[in-house]
Design a protein around this motif. Structure first.
Motif, mmCIF file in Angstrom:
data_model
loop_
_atom_site.group_PDB
_atom_site.id
_atom_site.type_symbol
_atom_site.label_atom_id
_atom_site.label_comp_id
_atom_site.label_asym_id
_atom_site.label_seq_id
_atom_site.Cartn_x
_atom_site.Cartn_y
_atom_site.Cartn_z
ATOM 1 N N SER A 1 0.857 -1.191 0.000
ATOM 2 C CA SER A 1 0.000 0.000 0.000
ATOM 3 C C SER A 1 0.889 1.236 0.000
ATOM 4 C CB SER A 1 -0.921 0.002 1.218
ATOM 5 O OG SER A 1 -0.179 -0.067 2.420
ATOM 6 N N GLY B 1 -2.666 0.656 -4.206
ATOM 7 C CA GLY B 1 -2.056 -0.629 -3.920
ATOM 8 C C GLY B 1 -1.402 -1.142 -5.188
ATOM 9 N N PHE C 1 -6.881 2.588 -2.200
ATOM 10 C CA PHE C 1 -6.481 1.443 -1.386
ATOM 11 C C PHE C 1 -6.239 1.882 0.055
ATOM 12 C CE2 PHE C 1 -3.921 -2.263 -0.208
ATOM 13 C CZ PHE C 1 -4.634 -3.262 -0.850
ATOM 14 N N ARG D 1 -3.198 -1.842 7.676
ATOM 15 C CA ARG D 1 -2.895 -3.219 7.284
ATOM 16 C C ARG D 1 -4.024 -4.178 7.636
ATOM 17 N NH1 ARG D 1 -2.218 -6.979 5.152
ATOM 18 N NH2 ARG D 1 -0.420 -8.285 4.740
ATOM 19 N N ASP E 1 -7.048 -3.705 7.007
ATOM 20 C CA ASP E 1 -8.119 -3.520 6.025
ATOM 21 C C ASP E 1 -7.829 -4.184 4.683
ATOM 22 O OD1 ASP E 1 -9.619 -2.062 7.818
ATOM 23 O OD2 ASP E 1 -8.806 -0.132 7.172
ATOM 24 N N TRP E 2 -6.715 -4.911 4.565
ATOM 25 C CA TRP E 2 -6.440 -5.582 3.299
ATOM 26 C C TRP E 2 -5.624 -6.847 3.524
ATOM 27 C CZ3 TRP E 2 -1.417 -6.058 1.177
ATOM 28 C CH2 TRP E 2 -0.431 -5.243 1.712
ATOM 29 N N VAL F 1 -5.928 -10.126 -4.019
ATOM 30 C CA VAL F 1 -5.883 -9.082 -3.008
ATOM 31 C C VAL F 1 -7.317 -8.724 -2.631
ATOM 32 C CG1 VAL F 1 -5.722 -7.226 -4.752
ATOM 33 C CG2 VAL F 1 -4.974 -6.804 -2.401
ATOM 34 N N ALA F 2 -7.557 -8.556 -1.336
ATOM 35 C CA ALA F 2 -8.871 -8.163 -0.821
ATOM 36 C C ALA F 2 -8.693 -6.908 0.023
ATOM 37 C CB ALA F 2 -9.474 -9.293 0.019
ATOM 38 N N TRP F 3 -9.630 -5.953 -0.110
ATOM 39 C CA TRP F 3 -9.512 -4.719 0.654
ATOM 40 C C TRP F 3 -10.885 -4.094 0.849
ATOM 41 C CZ3 TRP F 3 -8.882 -5.035 -4.525
ATOM 42 C CH2 TRP F 3 -9.466 -4.066 -5.335
ATOM 43 N N THR F 4 -10.980 -3.229 1.850
ATOM 44 C CA THR F 4 -12.218 -2.504 2.112
ATOM 45 C C THR F 4 -12.083 -1.068 1.607
ATOM 46 O OG1 THR F 4 -11.484 -1.851 4.333
ATOM 47 C CG2 THR F 4 -12.735 -3.895 4.144
ATOM 48 N N HIS F 5 -13.184 -0.551 1.063
ATOM 49 C CA HIS F 5 -13.210 0.830 0.572
ATOM 50 C C HIS F 5 -14.653 1.300 0.495
ATOM 51 C CE1 HIS F 5 -11.978 4.437 -1.506
ATOM 52 N NE2 HIS F 5 -12.711 4.153 -2.571
#
Length: 310
Positions: A31, A40, A58, A62, A64-65, A76-80
């Motif tokens: 990130s 990212g 992104f 840390r 959050d992904w 890759v997984a992430w919150t937004h």
């Protein structure tokens, strides 16, 4: 005396976090703080080249992904903005779920790559697992977190090496979750008189199976999943930002010194003394170790790499 290893920049810029695959191919994701928007980016460590375009919006946190190879394809997984995104870097497909979890991870569910999310509150937390490609819900169960919520904890995983197992950190123990069975299966505590396990910050494969890595005043502790200490890795001062990987049949561990985070030490866990020392131009914000022995350090000036040998 530890061997001195030179670190070189993989990319310039300000980086908050970094992760690497637990099995080959050796890939990394980091990130990056940008002007107006964070991004990212994935890298192929064999070539040193970016893997795909940067991901805009992104998160820096840390928790959050997550990044890994849950079913053989880099994901890759992430919150937004109250959504959970799951992007397969191999195919370019992206899944979007309308949820905002407190913790995000990747896992393997009966051979399928999956994303796992943990939601508070403390007295009735929820763990949910979805298929990373289709979005089908594969598991959903409740979890007692005592008097603390999921916020401030860490979800430990290294898919596919950890399989369906994940660890959820707490004040003095690690809760081990079987995400296929949808239940808590054990709590890892130390054999100390207080029963407290020092802060655990990594779950990694080793020649003896999965191990937990914890910080301690004398260095780092390597623990079995039952909490018993298997080894102590000596350090001249307390450590932070711990990373580990199974490299050519050896467990390699790296950490930054807590009071001098621009100084990194690395160990072959078969011996207590550090084998390598890496001096960074700036303090490390996060560390990762790839299965080819590449150590990655996210700093405010660059994403650095250093080759470690077994």
């Amino acid at each position: 005396m530890p061997e001195s290893v030179l670190a070189g920049p993989l990319a310039r810029g300000s980086f908050d976090g970094v992760a690497a695959t637990a099995e080959r191919p050796s890939l990394a994701f980091a990130s990056r703080v940008g002007q107006g928007v964070n991004t990212g980016q994935a890298w192929d460590l064999a070539s040193g080249a970016p893997l795909g375009p940067p991901v805009p919006g992104f998160p820096a946190d840390r928790a959050d992904w997550a990044f890994g190879l849950p079913a053989g394809s880099p994901t890759v997984a992430w919150t937004h903005r109250d959504r959970l995104h799951v992007h397969d870097l191999g195919t370019g497909r992206e899944l979007v779920l309308d949820v905002q979890p407190d913790l995000v991870g990747l896992t393997v569910h009966h051979g399928r790559g999956a994303v796992v999310a943990v939601f508070g509150p403390a007295n009735d937390a929820e763990v949910a697992v979805w298929d990373a490609l289709t979005g089908d819900r594969l598991a959903d169960f409740r979890l007692w977190l005592g008097h603390r919520s999921a916020i401030g904890r860490r979800l430990l995983h290294a898919a596919p090496a950890t399989g369906a197992l994940a660890g959820l950190t707490g004040d003095s123990a690690v809760t081990l979750l079987d995400l296929e069975r949808g239940e808590e299966i054990a709590t890892a505590r130390s054999g100390a008189p207080t029963g407290a396990l020092p802060p655990v910050i990594a779950l990694a494969p080793s020649p003896d199976g999965l191990v937990l890595l914890s910080t301690a005043p004398e260095g780092l502790g390597v623990h079995g999943l039952d909490g018993d200490r298997l080894a102590t890795l000596a350090a001249p001062a307390p450590c932070d930002q711990v990373a580990a990987a199974l490299v050519d049949g050896h467990l390699l561990v790296a950490a930054a010194l807590q009071d001098a985070p621009d100084t990194l030490l690395a160990w072959n866990a078969a011996a207590p003394a550090p084998s390598h020392r890496i001096q960074l131009p700036s303090p490390a914000n996060d560390l990762a170790l790839a299965p080819d022995g590449t150590l990655l350090a996210a700093t405010d000036t660059a994403l650095y790499t250093a080759p470690l040998s077994t």
